[in-house]
Design an enzyme around this catalytic site. Structure first.
Site, PDB file in Angstrom:
ATOM      1  N   SER A   1       0.835  -1.206   0.000  1.00  0.00           N
ATOM      2  CA  SER A   1       0.000   0.000   0.000  1.00  0.00           C
ATOM      3  C   SER A   1       0.869   1.254   0.000  1.00  0.00           C
ATOM      4  O   SER A   1       0.566   2.223  -0.693  1.00  0.00           O
ATOM      5  CB  SER A   1      -0.940   0.007   1.202  1.00  0.00           C
ATOM      6  OG  SER A   1      -1.814  -1.100   1.128  1.00  0.00           O
TER       7      SER A   1
ATOM      8  N   GLU B   1      -5.725  -4.159  -2.773  1.00  0.00           N
ATOM      9  CA  GLU B   1      -6.340  -5.410  -2.301  1.00  0.00           C
ATOM     10  C   GLU B   1      -6.930  -6.202  -3.475  1.00  0.00           C
ATOM     11  O   GLU B   1      -8.031  -6.763  -3.384  1.00  0.00           O
ATOM     12  CB  GLU B   1      -7.415  -5.125  -1.234  1.00  0.00           C
ATOM     13  CG  GLU B   1      -6.915  -4.326  -0.043  1.00  0.00           C
ATOM     14  CD  GLU B   1      -5.886  -5.060   0.825  1.00  0.00           C
ATOM     15  OE1 GLU B   1      -5.705  -6.282   0.642  1.00  0.00           O
ATOM     16  OE2 GLU B   1      -5.264  -4.387   1.670  1.00  0.00           O
TER      17      GLU B   1
HETATM   18  P1  ADP Z   1       0.988  -4.019   2.866  1.00  0.00           P
HETATM   19  O1  ADP Z   1       0.113  -3.131   2.004  1.00  0.00           O
HETATM   20  O2  ADP Z   1       1.970  -4.837   2.065  1.00  0.00           O
HETATM   21  O3  ADP Z   1       0.208  -4.853   3.844  1.00  0.00           O
HETATM   22  P2  ADP Z   1       1.670  -1.567   4.216  1.00  0.00           P
HETATM   23  O4  ADP Z   1       2.145  -0.623   3.147  1.00  0.00           O
HETATM   24  O5  ADP Z   1       0.255  -1.412   4.667  1.00  0.00           O
HETATM   25  O6  ADP Z   1       1.936  -3.074   3.740  1.00  0.00           O
HETATM   26  O7  ADP Z   1       2.553  -1.443   5.538  1.00  0.00           O
HETATM   27  C1  ADP Z   1       3.973  -1.496   5.519  1.00  0.00           C
HETATM   28  C2  ADP Z   1       4.470  -0.992   6.874  1.00  0.00           C
HETATM   29  O8  ADP Z   1       4.095  -1.920   7.893  1.00  0.00           O
HETATM   30  C3  ADP Z   1       5.982  -0.907   6.997  1.00  0.00           C
HETATM   31  O9  ADP Z   1       6.509   0.274   6.468  1.00  0.00           O
HETATM   32  C4  ADP Z   1       6.176  -0.979   8.512  1.00  0.00           C
HETATM   33  O10 ADP Z   1       6.060   0.322   9.081  1.00  0.00           O
HETATM   34  C5  ADP Z   1       4.974  -1.762   9.008  1.00  0.00           C
HETATM   35  N1  ADP Z   1       5.255  -3.130   9.514  1.00  0.00           N
HETATM   36  C6  ADP Z   1       4.586  -3.725  10.540  1.00  0.00           C
HETATM   37  N2  ADP Z   1       5.020  -5.002  10.732  1.00  0.00           N
HETATM   38  C7  ADP Z   1       5.984  -5.234   9.810  1.00  0.00           C
HETATM   39  C8  ADP Z   1       6.818  -6.385   9.489  1.00  0.00           C
HETATM   40  N3  ADP Z   1       6.718  -7.550  10.139  1.00  0.00           N
HETATM   41  N4  ADP Z   1       7.693  -6.244   8.465  1.00  0.00           N
HETATM   42  C9  ADP Z   1       7.804  -5.074   7.802  1.00  0.00           C
HETATM   43  N5  ADP Z   1       7.056  -3.981   8.058  1.00  0.00           N
HETATM   44  C10 ADP Z   1       6.142  -4.036   9.041  1.00  0.00           C
END
Ligand code: ADP
Ligand code: ZN
Length: 201
Positions: free
Chosen positions: A22, A90
Site C-alpha cells: 500500500s 487489495e
Molecule cells: P501491505 O500493504 O503490504 O500490507 P503496508 O504498506 O500497509 O503493507 O505497511 C507497511 C508498513 O508496515 C511498513 O513500512 C512498517 O512500518 C509496518 N510493519 C509492521 N510489521 C511489519 C513487518 N513484520 N515487516 C515489515 N514492516 C512491518
C-alpha cells in the site's frame, strides 16, 4: 519499473502483508498526481482495515482516498473516459474478471496499477493474483520482516486465538477473530498441510 513510450500497461505490486504494497501504491499514485495525471483509486470492499472503507491505508497510517468496489466489472463501469491512471488495492479479493478489466483498460491507454497479496494464509496462490502477475508488464514482489526470526518474510501467517489456523479454514474471513503475521517460509505454520507433507516423506 516499466515505462513504455505508448500509454497503457499493467504494473503489479505484490508480496506478503506488511511488505509495503500500500505504501508503494500510494507513492506511485502521489507521483502520478504531481505529474498532473487524471487518477482514480479503487479498493475491494472486503478490506476494512482500520474501518477506513473509503481510503487506502498503510499499516503505519498513511492514507489515500479510494472508491470501494465489490467487483471488477464495477471498476470498469466507474472509470471515466479521460482517466489516465487507475490504481486498485487489495486486488486479491477481486473476482477473476479483474484480468480482463485490467487488460481492456491498458489496451485503451490507461496505466493500471494493482497491489495485492499473492498468497493466502496457506501459502497458496490467492484469487486472480497469479494471472495478473503473468499478464503484467511490470511486477514488484516485496518482502516484510519475519516476526519470529527476523529474516525476510514471504508468507501470511493466520493466527486464531494466537494459534496457527488450520489448512481447511476459509481463504477469506471478514471481521473475524483472526490476526496475521508476516513470516518466512521456515517459520510459517499451517497445521494439517504440514502433517500431510511430513506423511509423504
Ligand atoms: P501491505 O500493504 O503490504 O500490507 P503496508 O504498506 O500497509 O503493507 O505497511 C507497511 C508498513 O508496515 C511498513 O513500512 C512498517 O512500518 C509496518 N510493519 C509492521 N510489521 C511489519 C513487518 N513484520 N515487516 C515489515 N514492516 C512491518
Ligand atoms: Zn522466520
Amino acid at each position: 519499473m516499466y515505462h513504455g513510450t505508448r500509454p497503457g500497461w499493467i504494473e503489479v505490486i505484490t508480496g506478503v502483508m506488511f511488505s509495503g504494497k500500500s505504501e508503494e501504491l500510494i507513492r506511485r499514485v502521489r507521483r502520478g498526481i504531481i505529474a498532473r495525471r487524471r487518477v482514480q483509486v479503487f479498493k475491494s470492499h472486503l478490506d476494512a482495515r482500520y474501518a477506513g472503507l473509503y481510503t487506502v491505508s498503510t499499516h503505519d497510517g498513511r492514507e489515500l482516498e479510494a472508491t470501494p468496489v465489490d467487483s471488477a466489472a464495477e471498476i470498469f463501469r466507474q472509470v471515466r473516459p479521460d482517466t489516465e491512471l487507475v490504481a486498485i488495492d487489495e486486488a486479491q479479493f477481486l473476482d477473476p474478471e479483474v484480468v480482463t478489466v485490467a487488460s481492456a483498460l491498458a489496451a485503451r491507454g490507461v496505466r493500471v496499477l494493482l497491489a495485492g497479496t499473492d498468497t493466502d494464509f496457506r501459502g497458496e496462490p490467492f484469487g486472480a493474483m497469479g494471472n495478473l502477475l503473468a499478464i503484467a508488464e511490470s511486477v514488484d514482489k516485496l518482502q516484510a520482516i519475519c516476526v519470529i526470526c527476523g529474516d525476510l518474510a514471504t508468507r501470511n501467517q493466520r493466527l486464531v486465538d494466537g494459534k496457527p489456523a488450520r489448512y481447511d479454514s476459509p481463504t477469506i474471513l471478514v471481521g473475524g477473530r483472526e490476526a496475521y503475521e508476516a513470516r518466512c517460509r521456515h517459520c510459517h505454520r499451517v497445521p494439517r498441510r504440514d502433517e500431510d507433507q511430513t506423511a509423504l516423506l
